[in-house]
Structure formats: C-alpha cells, structure tokens
Motif scaffolding. Structure first.
Motif, PDB file in Angstrom:
ATOM      1  N   LEU A  11     -24.273 -41.720  11.269  1.00  0.00           N
ATOM      2  CA  LEU A  11     -23.482 -40.504  11.147  1.00  0.00           C
ATOM      3  C   LEU A  11     -22.566 -40.633   9.943  1.00  0.00           C
ATOM      4  O   LEU A  11     -21.850 -41.635   9.807  1.00  0.00           O
ATOM      5  CB  LEU A  11     -22.667 -40.300  12.419  1.00  0.00           C
ATOM      6  N   VAL A  12     -22.584 -39.633   9.079  1.00  0.00           N
ATOM      7  CA  VAL A  12     -21.771 -39.674   7.874  1.00  0.00           C
ATOM      8  C   VAL A  12     -21.234 -38.267   7.608  1.00  0.00           C
ATOM      9  O   VAL A  12     -21.875 -37.278   7.965  1.00  0.00           O
ATOM     10  CB  VAL A  12     -22.603 -40.197   6.682  1.00  0.00           C
ATOM     11  N   ASN A  84     -27.124 -40.145  -1.661  1.00  0.00           N
ATOM     12  CA  ASN A  84     -25.760 -39.809  -2.064  1.00  0.00           C
ATOM     13  C   ASN A  84     -25.512 -38.311  -1.913  1.00  0.00           C
ATOM     14  O   ASN A  84     -26.449 -37.525  -1.816  1.00  0.00           O
ATOM     15  CB  ASN A  84     -25.510 -40.236  -3.506  1.00  0.00           C
ATOM     16  N   SER A  85     -24.246 -37.947  -1.931  1.00  0.00           N
ATOM     17  CA  SER A  85     -23.853 -36.528  -1.833  1.00  0.00           C
ATOM     18  C   SER A  85     -24.563 -35.833  -0.684  1.00  0.00           C
ATOM     19  O   SER A  85     -25.102 -34.731  -0.833  1.00  0.00           O
ATOM     20  CB  SER A  85     -24.149 -35.807  -3.161  1.00  0.00           C
ATOM     21  N   LEU A  86     -24.552 -36.472   0.451  1.00  0.00           N
ATOM     22  CA  LEU A  86     -25.258 -35.929   1.619  1.00  0.00           C
ATOM     23  C   LEU A  86     -24.622 -34.633   2.086  1.00  0.00           C
ATOM     24  O   LEU A  86     -23.393 -34.448   1.989  1.00  0.00           O
ATOM     25  CB  LEU A  86     -25.267 -36.957   2.748  1.00  0.00           C
ATOM     26  N   ASN A  87     -25.440 -33.738   2.593  1.00  0.00           N
ATOM     27  CA  ASN A  87     -24.956 -32.483   3.164  1.00  0.00           C
ATOM     28  C   ASN A  87     -25.614 -32.275   4.526  1.00  0.00           C
ATOM     29  O   ASN A  87     -26.607 -32.946   4.851  1.00  0.00           O
ATOM     30  CB  ASN A  87     -25.218 -31.322   2.204  1.00  0.00           C
ATOM     31  N   PRO A  88     -25.069 -31.380   5.339  1.00  0.00           N
ATOM     32  CA  PRO A  88     -25.609 -31.203   6.703  1.00  0.00           C
ATOM     33  C   PRO A  88     -27.097 -30.859   6.731  1.00  0.00           C
ATOM     34  O   PRO A  88     -27.772 -31.196   7.722  1.00  0.00           O
ATOM     35  CB  PRO A  88     -24.759 -30.062   7.260  1.00  0.00           C
ATOM     36  N   GLU A  89     -27.616 -30.247   5.677  1.00  0.00           N
ATOM     37  CA  GLU A  89     -29.043 -29.912   5.640  1.00  0.00           C
ATOM     38  C   GLU A  89     -29.932 -31.153   5.531  1.00  0.00           C
ATOM     39  O   GLU A  89     -31.140 -31.067   5.725  1.00  0.00           O
ATOM     40  CB  GLU A  89     -29.336 -28.971   4.473  1.00  0.00           C
ATOM     41  N   THR A  91     -29.647 -33.625   7.551  1.00  0.00           N
ATOM     42  CA  THR A  91     -29.753 -34.182   8.895  1.00  0.00           C
ATOM     43  C   THR A  91     -31.188 -34.130   9.383  1.00  0.00           C
ATOM     44  O   THR A  91     -31.820 -33.069   9.393  1.00  0.00           O
ATOM     45  CB  THR A  91     -28.840 -33.410   9.865  1.00  0.00           C
ATOM     46  N   ALA A  92     -31.721 -35.289   9.770  1.00  0.00           N
ATOM     47  CA  ALA A  92     -33.124 -35.391  10.197  1.00  0.00           C
ATOM     48  C   ALA A  92     -33.385 -36.836  10.608  1.00  0.00           C
ATOM     49  O   ALA A  92     -32.567 -37.727  10.363  1.00  0.00           O
ATOM     50  CB  ALA A  92     -34.069 -34.996   9.071  1.00  0.00           C
ATOM     51  N   VAL A  93     -34.553 -37.042  11.183  1.00  0.00           N
ATOM     52  CA  VAL A  93     -35.073 -38.395  11.348  1.00  0.00           C
ATOM     53  C   VAL A  93     -35.878 -38.713  10.089  1.00  0.00           C
ATOM     54  O   VAL A  93     -36.714 -37.920   9.659  1.00  0.00           O
ATOM     55  CB  VAL A  93     -35.960 -38.519  12.596  1.00  0.00           C
ATOM     56  N   GLY A 115     -38.833 -44.391  12.631  1.00  0.00           N
ATOM     57  CA  GLY A 115     -37.834 -43.455  12.144  1.00  0.00           C
ATOM     58  C   GLY A 115     -36.415 -43.929  12.368  1.00  0.00           C
ATOM     59  O   GLY A 115     -36.141 -44.754  13.240  1.00  0.00           O
ATOM     60  N   THR A 116     -35.508 -43.408  11.552  1.00  0.00           N
ATOM     61  CA  THR A 116     -34.083 -43.682  11.702  1.00  0.00           C
ATOM     62  C   THR A 116     -33.333 -42.355  11.545  1.00  0.00           C
ATOM     63  O   THR A 116     -33.623 -41.573  10.633  1.00  0.00           O
ATOM     64  CB  THR A 116     -33.602 -44.736  10.687  1.00  0.00           C
ATOM     65  N   GLN A 117     -32.389 -42.115  12.450  1.00  0.00           N
ATOM     66  CA  GLN A 117     -31.682 -40.836  12.488  1.00  0.00           C
ATOM     67  C   GLN A 117     -30.564 -40.803  11.454  1.00  0.00           C
ATOM     68  O   GLN A 117     -29.742 -41.725  11.384  1.00  0.00           O
ATOM     69  CB  GLN A 117     -31.101 -40.589  13.879  1.00  0.00           C
ATOM     70  N   VAL A 118     -30.545 -39.739  10.674  1.00  0.00           N
ATOM     71  CA  VAL A 118     -29.446 -39.482   9.746  1.00  0.00           C
ATOM     72  C   VAL A 118     -28.782 -38.180  10.174  1.00  0.00           C
ATOM     73  O   VAL A 118     -29.449 -37.142  10.290  1.00  0.00           O
ATOM     74  CB  VAL A 118     -29.949 -39.361   8.294  1.00  0.00           C
ATOM     75  N   THR A 119     -27.493 -38.244  10.435  1.00  0.00           N
ATOM     76  CA  THR A 119     -26.734 -37.060  10.838  1.00  0.00           C
ATOM     77  C   THR A 119     -25.559 -36.889   9.882  1.00  0.00           C
ATOM     78  O   THR A 119     -24.763 -37.822   9.718  1.00  0.00           O
ATOM     79  CB  THR A 119     -26.226 -37.182  12.278  1.00  0.00           C
ATOM     80  N   VAL A 120     -25.481 -35.714   9.259  1.00  0.00           N
ATOM     81  CA  VAL A 120     -24.413 -35.431   8.305  1.00  0.00           C
ATOM     82  C   VAL A 120     -23.534 -34.330   8.888  1.00  0.00           C
ATOM     83  O   VAL A 120     -24.005 -33.227   9.160  1.00  0.00           O
ATOM     84  CB  VAL A 120     -24.973 -34.996   6.943  1.00  0.00           C
ATOM     85  N   SER A 121     -22.275 -34.655   9.081  1.00  0.00           N
ATOM     86  CA  SER A 121     -21.340 -33.683   9.650  1.00  0.00           C
ATOM     87  C   SER A 121     -20.622 -32.926   8.539  1.00  0.00           C
ATOM     88  O   SER A 121     -20.367 -33.465   7.466  1.00  0.00           O
ATOM     89  CB  SER A 121     -20.327 -34.384  10.543  1.00  0.00           C
ATOM     90  N   SER A 122     -20.289 -31.689   8.837  1.00  0.00           N
ATOM     91  CA  SER A 122     -19.619 -30.848   7.827  1.00  0.00           C
ATOM     92  C   SER A 122     -18.111 -30.999   7.892  1.00  0.00           C
ATOM     93  O   SER A 122     -17.560 -31.602   8.790  1.00  0.00           O
ATOM     94  CB  SER A 122     -20.001 -29.385   8.042  1.00  0.00           C
TER      95      SER A 122
END
Length: 122
Positions: A11-12, A84-89, A91-93, A115-122
C-alpha cells in the motif's frame, strides 16, 4: 520448468514508489524475455512492460511510460519493475511471466507467478 515468484507489492500513497521483484528458479532464466502485467478488479489482465533476454530492449504500455522501469539481473535470476509517481489507477495485482520473445501479447507468455498486490491510495 521455470517458476516465478513476485514480491514487493503493498500500500502506497499517490505519488509514491514501489519496486516489484520477480524471482525465477532454474538456470534457463536468461533464455527468456520477461514481462510484467497487471489485473485490476473486474478487468482483464493487461500488459505493462517487457524486457528481452539481455536487457537491451524494453517496451511499455503508454500509461506507464516515464514512470515505470523494467530491468533484469540475470545473475540473480530476477526481473524488476520500478514504479514511480504511482496513482490510484495503478492499483492492481501485478504478475510476471516469461516468453521466448519480448512482446506485448499476453498469450505469448507462460509460467505466470502468483501475483503481488499494489494498492495506491489517493
């Protein structure tokens, strides 16, 4: 048989960074091009980036160009995805897979990791 294990997700906050790793088993890792793909809930698996066998060729989907970097360390049997510069869009496995050629076509890949989960919070 090459087996792949992804790690590094989490989560980032938006604007943050993550580095994903994909570790391979087997001595034939350097014989294969490697790709990263992502799958968001309710969507099909999509191409993100690919790298050829010696790392001299890479290509990316348009939405990540300039933000993500794919690289590989054949001696470590590992491929990376620096995000880098991650955005909520984003977010995915995220999955890695191998192919005989560096292509954007997911049907040309096999030996998918879990798979590894990436979650980007706004």
């Amino acid at each position: 048989q090459v087996q792949l294990v992804e790690s590094g997700g989490g989560l980032v906050q938006a604007g943050g960074s993550l580095r994903l790793s994909c570790a391979a088993s087997g001595r034939t890792f350097s014989n294969y091009a490697m790709g990263w793909f992502c799958q968001a809930p309710g969507k099909e698996r999509e191409f993100v980036a690919t790298i050829n066998q010696n790392g001299g060729y890479t290509t990316y989907t348009d939405s990540v160009k300039g933000r993500f970097t794919i690289s590989r360390a054949n001696a470590k049997l590992t491929v990376y995805l620096q995000m880098n510069s991650l955005n909520p869009e984003d977010t995915a496995v995220y999955y890695c897979a191998k192919s005989t050629i560096a292509t954007t076509n997911p049907s040309r890949y096999n030996s998918w990791g879990q798979g590894t989960q990436v979650t980007v919070s706004s």
